[in-house]
Design a protein around this motif. Sequence first.
Motif, mmCIF file in Angstrom:
data_model
loop_
_atom_site.group_PDB
_atom_site.id
_atom_site.type_symbol
_atom_site.label_atom_id
_atom_site.label_comp_id
_atom_site.label_asym_id
_atom_site.label_seq_id
_atom_site.Cartn_x
_atom_site.Cartn_y
_atom_site.Cartn_z
ATOM 1 N N ARG A 1 1.037 -1.218 0.265
ATOM 2 C CA ARG A 1 0.037 -0.122 0.159
ATOM 3 C C ARG A 1 0.900 1.441 -0.137
ATOM 4 N NH1 ARG A 1 -4.706 -0.174 4.446
ATOM 5 N NH2 ARG A 1 -5.816 0.263 2.578
ATOM 6 N N VAL A 2 1.095 1.998 -1.148
ATOM 7 C CA VAL A 2 1.747 3.051 -1.331
ATOM 8 C C VAL A 2 1.035 4.359 -1.451
ATOM 9 C CG1 VAL A 2 3.681 3.927 -2.694
ATOM 10 C CG2 VAL A 2 3.627 1.713 -2.224
ATOM 11 N N ALA A 3 1.383 5.394 -0.787
ATOM 12 C CA ALA A 3 0.779 6.692 -1.130
ATOM 13 C C ALA A 3 1.644 7.515 -1.478
ATOM 14 C CB ALA A 3 0.130 6.998 0.298
ATOM 15 N N VAL A 4 1.356 8.288 -2.255
ATOM 16 C CA VAL A 4 2.408 9.330 -3.005
ATOM 17 C C VAL A 4 1.692 10.587 -2.831
ATOM 18 C CG1 VAL A 4 3.589 10.179 -4.940
ATOM 19 C CG2 VAL A 4 3.415 7.860 -4.708
ATOM 20 N N VAL A 5 2.383 11.663 -2.298
ATOM 21 C CA VAL A 5 1.947 12.995 -2.208
ATOM 22 C C VAL A 5 2.523 13.993 -3.412
ATOM 23 C CG1 VAL A 5 1.834 15.031 -0.727
ATOM 24 C CG2 VAL A 5 1.871 12.929 0.235
ATOM 25 N N ALA A 6 1.646 14.591 -4.186
ATOM 26 C CA ALA A 6 2.079 15.368 -5.204
ATOM 27 C C ALA A 6 1.304 16.496 -5.227
ATOM 28 C CB ALA A 6 2.089 14.547 -6.503
ATOM 29 N N ASP A 7 1.963 17.735 -5.229
ATOM 30 C CA ASP A 7 1.111 19.057 -5.158
ATOM 31 C C ASP A 7 1.995 20.207 -5.638
ATOM 32 O OD1 ASP A 7 3.233 19.751 -3.265
ATOM 33 O OD2 ASP A 7 1.664 19.018 -1.572
ATOM 34 N N VAL A 8 1.731 21.119 -5.756
ATOM 35 C CA VAL A 8 2.336 22.578 -6.404
ATOM 36 C C VAL A 8 3.502 22.746 -5.701
ATOM 37 C CG1 VAL A 8 -0.033 23.364 -7.214
ATOM 38 C CG2 VAL A 8 1.008 24.356 -5.071
ATOM 39 N N ARG A 9 4.091 22.048 -4.660
ATOM 40 C CA ARG A 9 5.464 22.305 -4.254
ATOM 41 C C ARG A 9 6.499 21.840 -5.159
ATOM 42 N NH1 ARG A 9 5.936 19.147 0.947
ATOM 43 N NH2 ARG A 9 4.307 17.823 -0.045
ATOM 44 N N GLY A 10 5.948 20.807 -6.209
ATOM 45 C CA GLY A 10 6.931 20.312 -7.049
ATOM 46 C C GLY A 10 7.205 21.445 -8.208
ATOM 47 N N GLY A 11 6.576 22.474 -8.173
ATOM 48 C CA GLY A 11 7.057 23.349 -9.117
ATOM 49 C C GLY A 11 6.821 23.221 -10.446
ATOM 50 N N VAL A 12 7.928 23.300 -11.432
ATOM 51 C CA VAL A 12 7.840 22.838 -12.902
ATOM 52 C C VAL A 12 7.419 21.237 -13.067
ATOM 53 C CG1 VAL A 12 9.029 24.548 -13.730
ATOM 54 C CG2 VAL A 12 10.148 22.479 -12.976
ATOM 55 N N PHE A 13 7.919 20.426 -11.888
ATOM 56 C CA PHE A 13 7.738 19.132 -12.023
ATOM 57 C C PHE A 13 6.226 18.584 -11.655
ATOM 58 C CE2 PHE A 13 12.126 19.359 -10.346
ATOM 59 C CZ PHE A 13 12.840 18.693 -11.567
ATOM 60 N N PHE A 14 5.461 19.431 -11.053
ATOM 61 C CA PHE A 14 4.133 19.002 -10.808
ATOM 62 C C PHE A 14 3.205 18.782 -12.272
ATOM 63 C CE2 PHE A 14 -0.175 20.344 -9.634
ATOM 64 C CZ PHE A 14 -0.573 19.078 -8.787
ATOM 65 N N GLY A 15 3.631 19.944 -13.267
ATOM 66 C CA GLY A 15 3.211 19.825 -14.649
ATOM 67 C C GLY A 15 3.150 18.553 -15.264
ATOM 68 N N GLU A 16 4.172 17.783 -14.887
ATOM 69 C CA GLU A 16 4.345 16.595 -15.322
ATOM 70 C C GLU A 16 3.230 15.320 -14.843
ATOM 71 O OE1 GLU A 16 8.190 15.466 -14.537
ATOM 72 O OE2 GLU A 16 9.183 17.148 -15.714
ATOM 73 N N LEU A 17 2.392 15.840 -14.134
ATOM 74 C CA LEU A 17 1.762 14.779 -13.349
ATOM 75 C C LEU A 17 0.574 14.232 -14.294
ATOM 76 C CD1 LEU A 17 0.754 13.336 -10.906
ATOM 77 C CD2 LEU A 17 -1.017 15.341 -10.327
ATOM 78 N N ARG A 18 0.005 14.787 -15.130
ATOM 79 C CA ARG A 18 -0.972 14.497 -16.094
ATOM 80 C C ARG A 18 -0.365 13.304 -16.956
ATOM 81 N NH1 ARG A 18 -5.560 13.422 -15.697
ATOM 82 N NH2 ARG A 18 -4.736 11.337 -16.127
ATOM 83 N N GLY A 19 0.889 13.623 -17.463
ATOM 84 C CA GLY A 19 1.354 12.682 -18.169
ATOM 85 C C GLY A 19 1.979 11.321 -17.613
ATOM 86 N N ALA A 20 2.338 11.536 -16.301
ATOM 87 C CA ALA A 20 2.721 10.448 -15.453
ATOM 88 C C ALA A 20 1.611 9.585 -15.376
ATOM 89 C CB ALA A 20 3.190 10.987 -14.174
#
Length: 293
Positions: free
Chosen positions: A63-82
């Motif tokens: 059971r793996v939980a991953v936190v992704a939010d706007v703190r990631g800066g430019v990297f956060f924009g890659e979320l949709r593709g990921a």
Amino acid sequence: MSSGEHAGAESPELLLVTGMSGAGKTAATAALDDLGWFVVDNLPPSLLMDLVTTVTDRTDLRRVAVVADVRGGVFFGELRGALDRLGEHGIRPTVLFLEAGDESLVRRFESARRPHPLQAGGRVLEAIEREREELASLRAAADTVVDTSLLNVHELAERVRAAFSGPEVGLRAIVVSFGFKYGLPVDADMVADMRFLPNPHWVPHLRTLNGRDAEVSDYVLTQPGAEEFLNHYDDLVGMVSQGYLREGKRFVTVGIGCTGGKHRSVAMTEALAQRLRKQGIETLVVHRDLGRE
């Protein structure tokens, strides 16, 4: 991760935790950690597939939980593709989105004396507005939305435990009573209006009581239409629960409202929760506005 149509049994259960900055992701992930989830905070989305590949063969990390939010800066924009790349491999993470009202978020940032990640020297409210725009599509696609505006850390942890504490064997529900004069619960998947029933507020000996008191509950539940509503709404939740489960949604929030959230909505929430539990649906009751004037 959603059910078998999306991924094989050997894949870990994957939860994406995201939402508004200041909405309680730290408290939520602490609760997940206590429940035995392996939590990865602020992972660049481009590494999501690598993470899944790494943990797939680990029997101790299911059971793996991953936190992704706007703190990631430019990297956060890659979320949709990921997320699209995960989908190509038959993997669909469950998405938990944490929400809060502007007033609550501003107050939290001012209290913490920390800038918003998107503030860049401007006003915190402007940063919150930009973040809402950036996260709009992700919020719309979320499996579970939790509004933390009126929750303390213990109440938020209880919500997380209710949704993600154990093996997903069926639908779990939160039934929330609320007052329309205080606004709709923004995390509700379904909303019902109890203002068609007579208001106990206008009955002098019931005014100071609330819907958890037997006198008020009996008054509300014996009104014309109350029993019929419960019969039909009980059936409705039972009917849609199977559709939710097929779509990988295992957590539903039902809002039951009246004018002030003190009498009718509270009594009907308690009654509906009892019926849902008899259906085998694990149900948590929350009285959002009880005690407010």
